[in-house]
Design a protein around this motif. Structure first.
Motif, PDB file in Angstrom:
ATOM      1  N   PRO A  16      -1.009   1.856  -5.857  1.00  0.00           N
ATOM      2  CA  PRO A  16      -0.554   1.080  -4.700  1.00  0.00           C
ATOM      3  C   PRO A  16       0.731   1.651  -4.095  1.00  0.00           C
ATOM      4  O   PRO A  16       1.332   2.560  -4.646  1.00  0.00           O
ATOM      5  N   GLY A  17       1.146   1.082  -2.973  1.00  0.00           N
ATOM      6  CA  GLY A  17       2.376   1.502  -2.326  1.00  0.00           C
ATOM      7  C   GLY A  17       2.135   2.689  -1.407  1.00  0.00           C
ATOM      8  O   GLY A  17       1.097   2.759  -0.757  1.00  0.00           O
ATOM      9  N   PRO A  18       3.078   3.613  -1.365  1.00  0.00           N
ATOM     10  CA  PRO A  18       3.006   4.696  -0.378  1.00  0.00           C
ATOM     11  C   PRO A  18       1.792   5.604  -0.548  1.00  0.00           C
ATOM     12  O   PRO A  18       1.497   6.398   0.350  1.00  0.00           O
ATOM     13  N   ALA A  22      -2.620   2.327   4.120  1.00  0.00           N
ATOM     14  CA  ALA A  22      -2.145   1.170   4.881  1.00  0.00           C
ATOM     15  C   ALA A  22      -0.636   0.977   4.791  1.00  0.00           C
ATOM     16  O   ALA A  22      -0.057   0.199   5.538  1.00  0.00           O
ATOM     17  N   PHE A  23       0.026   1.719   3.862  1.00  0.00           N
ATOM     18  CA  PHE A  23       1.472   1.573   3.680  1.00  0.00           C
ATOM     19  C   PHE A  23       2.238   2.063   4.915  1.00  0.00           C
ATOM     20  O   PHE A  23       3.290   1.553   5.261  1.00  0.00           O
ATOM     21  N   TRP A  24       1.686   3.093   5.585  1.00  0.00           N
ATOM     22  CA  TRP A  24       2.411   3.785   6.655  1.00  0.00           C
ATOM     23  C   TRP A  24       2.086   3.141   7.987  1.00  0.00           C
ATOM     24  O   TRP A  24       0.956   3.145   8.414  1.00  0.00           O
ATOM     25  N   MET A 118       6.066  12.447   6.236  1.00  0.00           N
ATOM     26  CA  MET A 118       6.391  11.722   5.005  1.00  0.00           C
ATOM     27  C   MET A 118       5.163  11.265   4.203  1.00  0.00           C
ATOM     28  O   MET A 118       5.145  11.390   2.972  1.00  0.00           O
ATOM     29  N   PRO A 119       4.100  10.734   4.846  1.00  0.00           N
ATOM     30  CA  PRO A 119       2.941  10.275   4.043  1.00  0.00           C
ATOM     31  C   PRO A 119       2.319  11.391   3.199  1.00  0.00           C
ATOM     32  O   PRO A 119       1.705  11.117   2.168  1.00  0.00           O
ATOM     33  N   ARG A 120       2.496  12.640   3.635  1.00  0.00           N
ATOM     34  CA  ARG A 120       1.922  13.773   2.912  1.00  0.00           C
ATOM     35  C   ARG A 120       2.456  13.895   1.477  1.00  0.00           C
ATOM     36  O   ARG A 120       1.767  14.372   0.586  1.00  0.00           O
ATOM     37  N   LEU A 121       3.708  13.445   1.289  1.00  0.00           N
ATOM     38  CA  LEU A 121       4.293  13.538  -0.051  1.00  0.00           C
ATOM     39  C   LEU A 121       3.464  12.731  -1.046  1.00  0.00           C
ATOM     40  O   LEU A 121       3.409  13.054  -2.224  1.00  0.00           O
ATOM     41  N   PHE A 122       2.806  11.681  -0.534  1.00  0.00           N
ATOM     42  CA  PHE A 122       2.098  10.755  -1.418  1.00  0.00           C
ATOM     43  C   PHE A 122       0.586  10.903  -1.323  1.00  0.00           C
ATOM     44  O   PHE A 122      -0.147  10.002  -1.652  1.00  0.00           O
ATOM     45  N   GLU A 123       0.119  12.066  -0.820  1.00  0.00           N
ATOM     46  CA  GLU A 123      -1.323  12.186  -0.632  1.00  0.00           C
ATOM     47  C   GLU A 123      -2.034  12.119  -1.990  1.00  0.00           C
ATOM     48  O   GLU A 123      -1.479  12.475  -3.032  1.00  0.00           O
TER      49      GLU A 123
END
Lengths: 439, 200
Positions: A16-18, A22-24, A118-123
């Motif tokens: 869950p989270g980033p 849906a987090f972004w 930024m979302p890429r860090l959490f892919e």
């Protein structure tokens, strides 16, 4: 019989989270925006890199003890035959001012670009294939390299050194790591950016007002948000804000570089001010007499410049003033990106070489009265030393040099970095190491 | 199994990745012969994390707070930018020059330039005041303009683009990302929340 599925290295569902789409929420994130920011950064970083390497060449690191970090060139290959031009005289002021101004201008865009991806860090999954793993490793070179190089440069021009390593070496080799990562990033991402511009247009999305601002279309794995919040700023509003930040940052660099009334525009620039209230000597310095470690008496009436090579000679300031005086309008151009053009007068280095019986100065080592510091000495190439504008200056703008500007005498030369325009000169050694190096 | 299946990308990707890693390897090798190579490595990796784990949460938090405050004050869409934009610019200038502003290098700076770094905090505050002042002026102008527009345009009393609280009704076709033609009779409200399907 069905074969059991091979074990998956990662759970199929992201944590869950980033890690979840849906987090972004930002409705502006997306491949088009990132492509635009990247396209704005690319020319700035290219110019900044080229002028940075030119500055390295301008120091003639292959001569004498000029190199701050050893003598090796790229893989031990000497590439300094490229040389650095002496004309026009302001060329180093221009390239180095450009280096600092483009670097400053890139910072706001770089921050925006990091935000946009930024979302890429959490892919998820974090590593998909060897190719994908190498791409992510290259991001360490790209992101770590860019932030390291920009911050080290930025803090160097503010005289802040919170690290244990040599600035010049780390900025130089850090840049090489960064640029290697950038080259690879371009191979991977340039086609993506071009595809975005072909389908969305380079600037078409900037025409939308806030009310017309729509998110980019989300697809699995895309930067565009799956569950966007309503827009609170248009794309053109965001880009205009970044551009304003970029311009504001660059202005402070440009103001310090062009000088004159524009210097006041460098409100927070380290050299937005002159040096003293004294009109003729009121321009910036990189080192004050107070921290030079030189005794006041050493620059008094007993001072002599020692000329080494040929028949050798010692000259007092009065004797130098009695020789033919040459004037030259030359900039002092600091590696830190500020410069200031002044009217200097004194004795040509070529004339001093004649005085000791030499046809030309040859490669020339100039040493300061300072006992310590990387730049207490500098070796000028034979071309630099023989130039008719290269002088041992005694006066500036018709008045004696001030202590901060190098009294009793300093070197000024065309297109030579300020740190090599030695102040408080103690000795000049001609004909150091043959005449086969580039002009 | 071909390269694409095994490696995950084409040959150009593989060759350029090897080239990039080799060049970086060379630079690391050179740095290993310099002073404090471990310090360099630590700073380099820390730099990679600096934005993502420090700067991003900090500025995102401020962004969220600004959004919440704006919602509570019930301002028009976009009005928050009259605070957000000067705040971003002021923070940017503050970030770029913080070693001088905070006097972190005051001794070295004074030795180098002959000047005290004490002036910079005042200059930064002055610049920030100018930025917020200009933004406030722009906001006042937009309020006045939208109030004027509301008085003269009786047919659209709710239309206030930037100033007072108003609707976000779109009057023109969407530009850029939503490429479907907009129908004058369509319910623009629902279109705004549900973007039309992309014809691609």
């Amino acid at each position: 019989m069905r074969l059991p599925k091979p074990p998956q290295p990662w759970p199929r569902d992201p944590p869950p989270g980033p890690f979840r789409d849906a987090f972004w929420k930002s409705p502006l994130r997306g491949a088009w925006l990132t492509s635009l920011l990247g396209s704005a950064l690319l020319p700035l970083i290219t110019i900044c890199a080229v002028t940075g390497f030119l500055s390295h060449l301008a120091y003639h690191p292959e001569l004498g003890d000029n190199s701050v970090f050893g003598q090796r060139g790229i893989l031990g290959i000497d590439f300094y035959w490229i040389g650095y031009p002496a004309n026009p005289a302001w060329i180093y002021a221009f390239t180095q001012g450009t280096h600092i101004a483009t670097g400053l201008a890139a910072i706001p865009i770089l921050i925006a670009k990091l935000w946009s991806v930024m979302p890429r860090l959490f892919e998820w999954p974090p590593l998909r294939s060897p190719a994908h793993s190498i791409e992510r490793l290259s991001l360490l070179m790209l992101v770590g390299g860019s932030i390291f190089v920009f911050l080290s440069g930025l803090w160097n021009i503010q005289n802040w050194y919170p690290w244990p390593f040599n600035f010049v070496a780390s900025h130089y080799f850090g840049a090489i790591i960064f640029l290697a990562g950038l080259g690879f990033h371009l191979v991977v991402k340039l086609p993506v950016a071009l595809r975005e511009f072909r389908s969305r247009g380079l600037v078409r999305p900037l025409r939308a007002s806030l009310a017309e601002t729509e998110p980019e279309r989300h697809q699995p794995g895309s930067l565009a948000p799956a569950d966007p919040a309503p827009a609170t700023i248009s794309r053109r509003g965001l880009i205009a804000t970044i551009a304003a930040g970029s311009g504001l940052a660059a202005l402070m660099g440009i103001g310090q570089s062009l000088g004159g009334p524009l210097r006041d525009l460098a409100l927070l620039g380290p050299r937005g001010r002159g040096n003293s209230g004294d009109g003729t000597n009121d321009f910036p310095v990189n080192k004050t007499f107070a921290i030079s470690g030189i005794e006041q008496a050493a620059t008094g009436p007993g001072w002599r410049v020692r000329l080494l090579g040929g028949s050798g000679l010692e000259l007092s300031r009065e004797q130098l003033l009695a020789m033919p005086q040459t004037s030259a309008s030359l900039p002092i151009a600091c590696v830190e990106g500020w410069s200031s053009t002044q009217e200097w007068s004194g004795v040509r280095l070529a004339d001093l070489a004649s005085a000791v019986g030499l046809d030309s100065p040859g490669q020339t080592l100039v040493e300061s009265l300072q006992l310590e510091g990387s730049f207490r000495q500098a070796t000028l190439s034979s071309g630099q030393a023989a130039d008719s504008r290269t002088i041992l200056a005694l006066k500036v703008n018709g008045a004696d040099l001030s202590a901060d500007h190098g009294f009793p005498a300093r070197v000024v030369a065309p297109a030579v970095p300020g740190l090599h325009c030695t102040k408080w000169v103690g000795s000049i050694s001609f004909n150091q190491g043959g005449g086969d190096e580039p002009a | 199994m071909n390269l694409r299946e095994r490696y995950g990308a084409g040959p150009l990707h593989l060759i350029s990745s090897i080239a990039a890693l080799s060049i970086a390897g060379y630079a690391v090798f050179e740095m290993s012969g310099q002073s404090a190579p471990i310090g360099f490595a630590i700073w380099f990796v820390a730099a990679a994390l600096l934005h993502d784990i420090f700067a991003f949460p900090v500025y995102s938090l401020f962004g969220l707070l600004a959004g919440k405050a704006s919602a509570r004050l019930d301002t028009a869409a976009g009005a928050v930018n009259y605070v957000r934009v000067p705040a971003i610019l002021s923070a940017l200038v503050g970030f770029i020059w913080f070693p001088l502003i905070l006097g972190l290098s005051s001794e070295r700076y004074e030795g180098a330039s002959g000047h005290s770094s004490d002036v910079f905090i005042g200059r930064w505050l002055l610049l920030s005041a100018i930025l917020f002042g200009l933004s406030g002026l722009a906001y006042a102008v937009s309020l006045r303009r939208s109030a004027g527009a509301a008085l003269s345009d009786d047919s659209a009393p709710a239309r206030r683009e930037t100033g007072l609280r108003g609707s976000n009704r779109r009057r023109t076709a969407p530009v850029g990302f939503a490429t479907a033609p907009s129908s004058a009779d369509a319910d623009v409200r629902s279109e705004a929340t549900n973007p039309p399907p992309d014809p691609e």
